[in-house]
Design a protein around this motif. Structure first.
Motif, PDB file in Angstrom:
ATOM      1  N   ASP A  57       0.817  -1.229   0.000  1.00 30.62           N
ATOM      2  CA  ASP A  57       0.000   0.000   0.000  1.00 30.62           C
ATOM      3  C   ASP A  57       0.846   1.272   0.000  1.00 30.62           C
ATOM      4  O   ASP A  57       0.306   2.368   0.117  1.00 30.62           O
ATOM      5  N   TYR A 130     -14.179  -5.702   7.140  1.00 30.45           N
ATOM      6  CA  TYR A 130     -13.205  -5.305   6.115  1.00 30.45           C
ATOM      7  C   TYR A 130     -13.907  -4.388   5.121  1.00 30.45           C
ATOM      8  O   TYR A 130     -14.880  -4.797   4.469  1.00 30.45           O
ATOM      9  N   ASP A 264     -13.348  -3.634 -10.636  1.00 31.69           N
ATOM     10  CA  ASP A 264     -12.103  -4.400 -10.508  1.00 31.69           C
ATOM     11  C   ASP A 264     -11.780  -5.010 -11.873  1.00 31.69           C
ATOM     12  O   ASP A 264     -12.702  -5.455 -12.574  1.00 31.69           O
TER      13      ASP A 264
HETATM   14  N1  LIG Z   1     -18.911  -9.140  -3.426  1.00 32.66           N
HETATM   15  C1  LIG Z   1     -19.236  -8.012  -2.817  1.00 32.66           C
HETATM   16  O1  LIG Z   1     -20.183  -7.987  -2.039  1.00 32.66           O
HETATM   17  C2  LIG Z   1     -18.452  -6.743  -3.081  1.00 32.66           C
HETATM   18  C3  LIG Z   1     -18.881  -5.481  -2.592  1.00 32.66           C
HETATM   19  C4  LIG Z   1     -18.067  -4.354  -2.811  1.00 32.66           C
HETATM   20  C5  LIG Z   1     -16.859  -4.506  -3.471  1.00 32.66           C
HETATM   21  N2  LIG Z   1     -16.483  -5.741  -3.918  1.00 32.66           N
HETATM   22  C6  LIG Z   1     -15.189  -6.003  -4.516  1.00 32.66           C
HETATM   23  O2  LIG Z   1     -14.213  -5.568  -3.587  1.00 32.66           O
HETATM   24  C7  LIG Z   1     -13.010  -5.366  -4.275  1.00 32.66           C
HETATM   25  C8  LIG Z   1     -12.344  -4.094  -3.837  1.00 32.66           C
HETATM   26  O3  LIG Z   1     -11.034  -4.200  -4.299  1.00 32.66           O
HETATM   27  P1  LIG Z   1      -9.978  -3.069  -4.130  1.00 32.66           P
HETATM   28  O4  LIG Z   1      -8.735  -3.559  -4.779  1.00 32.66           O
HETATM   29  O5  LIG Z   1     -10.572  -1.789  -4.556  1.00 32.66           O
HETATM   30  O6  LIG Z   1      -9.751  -2.927  -2.561  1.00 32.66           O
HETATM   31  P2  LIG Z   1      -9.337  -3.977  -1.411  1.00 32.66           P
HETATM   32  O7  LIG Z   1      -9.329  -3.200  -0.154  1.00 32.66           O
HETATM   33  O8  LIG Z   1     -10.153  -5.192  -1.471  1.00 32.66           O
HETATM   34  O9  LIG Z   1      -7.848  -4.412  -1.760  1.00 32.66           O
HETATM   35  C9  LIG Z   1      -6.785  -3.535  -1.607  1.00 32.66           C
HETATM   36  C10 LIG Z   1      -5.654  -4.251  -0.871  1.00 32.66           C
HETATM   37  O10 LIG Z   1      -5.157  -5.327  -1.665  1.00 32.66           O
HETATM   38  C11 LIG Z   1      -3.800  -5.538  -1.338  1.00 32.66           C
HETATM   39  N3  LIG Z   1      -3.021  -5.794  -2.556  1.00 32.66           N
HETATM   40  C12 LIG Z   1      -3.106  -5.096  -3.718  1.00 32.66           C
HETATM   41  N4  LIG Z   1      -2.186  -5.600  -4.598  1.00 32.66           N
HETATM   42  C13 LIG Z   1      -1.520  -6.599  -3.966  1.00 32.66           C
HETATM   43  C14 LIG Z   1      -0.456  -7.494  -4.351  1.00 32.66           C
HETATM   44  N5  LIG Z   1       0.094  -7.441  -5.555  1.00 32.66           N
HETATM   45  N6  LIG Z   1      -0.051  -8.400  -3.442  1.00 32.66           N
HETATM   46  C15 LIG Z   1      -0.615  -8.473  -2.206  1.00 32.66           C
HETATM   47  N7  LIG Z   1      -1.611  -7.640  -1.790  1.00 32.66           N
HETATM   48  C16 LIG Z   1      -2.066  -6.726  -2.671  1.00 32.66           C
HETATM   49  C17 LIG Z   1      -3.288  -4.278  -0.676  1.00 32.66           C
HETATM   50  O11 LIG Z   1      -2.805  -4.571   0.612  1.00 32.66           O
HETATM   51  C18 LIG Z   1      -4.492  -3.352  -0.607  1.00 32.66           C
HETATM   52  O12 LIG Z   1      -4.655  -2.796   0.680  1.00 32.66           O
HETATM   53  C19 LIG Z   1     -13.360  -5.394  -5.770  1.00 32.66           C
HETATM   54  O13 LIG Z   1     -12.971  -6.658  -6.269  1.00 32.66           O
HETATM   55  C20 LIG Z   1     -14.863  -5.259  -5.779  1.00 32.66           C
HETATM   56  O14 LIG Z   1     -15.417  -5.862  -6.921  1.00 32.66           O
HETATM   57  C21 LIG Z   1     -17.247  -6.835  -3.718  1.00 32.66           C
END
Ligand SMILES: NC(=O)c1ccc[n+]([C@@H]2O[C@H](COP(=O)([O-])OP(=O)(O)OC[C@H]3O[C@@H](n4cnc5c(N)ncnc54)[C@H](O)[C@@H]3O)[C@@H](O)[C@H]2O)c1
Ligand SMILES: N[C@H](CO)Cc1c[nH]c[nH+]1
Ligand SMILES: [Zn+2]
Length: 432
Positions: A57, A130, A264
């Protein structure tokens, strides 16, 4: 370009590939990273959390900076507009009203046979929420997780969320948390945050259940810590599957597909339509809406890898394919959605008709937007109040009631070769 498939032989394989996108070979090396992160957090606590927060991050934090301070929480209210605050409050109200309906209640049943049976519901002691924050900020997800936890009566609710470009958590997220009654917030995300909540560190409390959606790293981490803690479901990269007939509006359908794809690069957006003209118009409209899309790069990746239009021969064939996919969100953009819903068996949330875009459920309709993905809707459901509750069975037998079943228990215990089980009943009955 969003592909159109008309060749039925290819359809099932393509849908299976998209549904299984979080379990394919490319994901295996991500799982190895996640395992390493979790092990390190378990062994080294805060030190490992800070290390991986710097690595993934780009945040250099000291242990005392992990927790969001009271003054940051207060300041957040000055940084959001009145309109946003009003919208958050409206969403809060609708989500709480929905989640207060049919909260499981403890019950006991006094039988005529001097037997009392029942169930006693109690909340977990500590819940960890989370809230994703890598590519977008999610105040709506704060409400969708915190409100059911509060309605369930969880005494300690803590929240984790990653920060981007600076140490401050997004003010809308902080305001949403406070409106929903959460004050304990840590600025960490990814697998390291899930590990911290599962195992506890010097700063972050170990919780009993972790809820909330996230990207592939977060979802893999939740899967791996399950057992040490409870989880809601595997709510990973978002998906929508739309079933449309000739009455569907291609502009709406295209917008709804992109509304998932923009979450995503691993998000999935699928259209099953009985009308080849709708298919073509949606394909063109998706291209048009992408032209000056602010999140074009990630959205195009999702559309290219996990986007698909299939022309099907009938609505019931579409329903069958949808059941096999078990989408997180299913939209029925057809003339009679209430007739089609009878054919639907597996879906996280179902959106009925053309004036119900999925965004209405994402933000404020009331039902939860934290939903199972990647086929998990075959066995799992939306996050709810019950996610934060467990129940204990209650059993009371009178002496007379025990005497009536003593022989049957004796036979069953003897069959299982467990003599003390038999004795525990026999001694009580023989005493008489
Ligand atoms: N299913 C549901 O109900 C729902 C609801 C809302 C959002 N979502 C999903 O939530 C997700 C949000 O994703 P986001 O990326 O914006 O935030 P996130 O908070 O889920 O992920 C970010 C974190 O991923 C980690 N990360 C990133 N790249 C990395 C790497 N190469 N190696 C290790 N760790 C790594 C980092 O530590 C970072 O803090 C999306 O996939 C979205 O579709 C799902
Ligand atoms: N569609 C997401 C669930 O997959 C939830 C969400 C939050 N904000 C916008 N959308
Ligand atoms: Zn969404």
């Amino acid at each position: 370009m969003l592909r159109i498939i008309t060749e039925q032989a290819d359809v099932r394989a393509e849908l299976q590939r998209i549904c299984g996108r979080t379990q394919d070979e490319q994901v295996i090396h991500k799982e190895a990273t996640v395992r390493e992160v979790l092990q390190a957090v378990k062994r080294q606590g805060d030190k490992a959390v800070l290390h991986y927060t710097a690595e993934f991050d780009q945040q250099t934090l000291k242990p005392e900076e992990l927790k969001v301070t009271g003054s940051e929480l207060d300041a957040a209210y000055q940084q959001v507009s009145k309109d946003l605050l009003r919208s958050i409050r409206l969403a809060c109200e609708k989500i709480e009203t929905f989640h207060r309906q049919r909260v499981p209640k403890s019950w006991v049943q006094f039988g005529d046979d001097e037997v009392v049976l029942g169930k006693r519901y109690t909340p977990v002691d500590r819940a960890g929420l989370y809230i994703p924050g890598g590519r977008a900020c999610y105040p709506s997800t704060v409400l969708m997780n915190a409100i059911p936890a509060k309605v369930a009566g969880v005494p300690r609710v803590v929240m984790v969320t990653p920060v981007r470009g600076g140490k401050m958590v997004n003010p809308a997220v902080l305001v949403a948390a406070q409106e929903a009654g959460v004050q304990e917030i840590y600025r960490i995300g990814g697998a390291q945050a899930i590990g911290a909540l599962a195992y506890g560190t010097e700063t972050i409390p170990k919780v009993n259940v972790i809820t909330g959606p996230g990207n592939i790293y977060v979802t893999l981490a939740k899967k791996l810590v399950y057992g040490t803690v409870g989880i809601d479901s595997l709510a990973g990269p978002s998906e929508v599957l739309i079933i449309a007939d000739e009455t569907a509006n291609p502009v709406y359908v295209a917008a709804d597909l992109l509304a998932q794809a923009e979450h995503d690069p691993m998000a999935a957006a699928i259209l099953l339509t009985t009308d080849a003209i709708v298919a073509k118009k949606v394909q063109i409209e998706v291209e048009r809406q992408l032209v000056d899309h602010p999140r074009r790069l990630d959205t195009e990746k999702a559309i290219a890898h996990y986007g698909l239009i299939v022309v099907v021969e009938s609505l019931s064939a579409a329903a069958e394919l949808s059941n096999e996919f078990a989408p997180e969100h299913l939209e029925l953009e057809v003339a009679d959605p209430w007739a089609l819903i009878n054919h639907i068996r597996h879906a996280g949330a179902i959106f009925m008709g053309s004036s119900t875009p999925e965004a209405v459920g994402d933000y404020l309709a009331g039902p939860n937007h934290t939903l199972p993905t990647s086929g998990a809707a075959r066995y799992a459901s939306a996050l709810g109040v019950e996610t934060f509750l467990k129940h204990s069975s209650i059993i009371q037998y009178s002496q007379t009631a025990l005497e009536k079943v003593a022989l049957a228990i004796d036979i069953l215990a003897t069959t299982e070769g467990l003599p003390s089980h038999a004795d525990s009943v026999k001694f009580r009955v023989d005493e008489r």
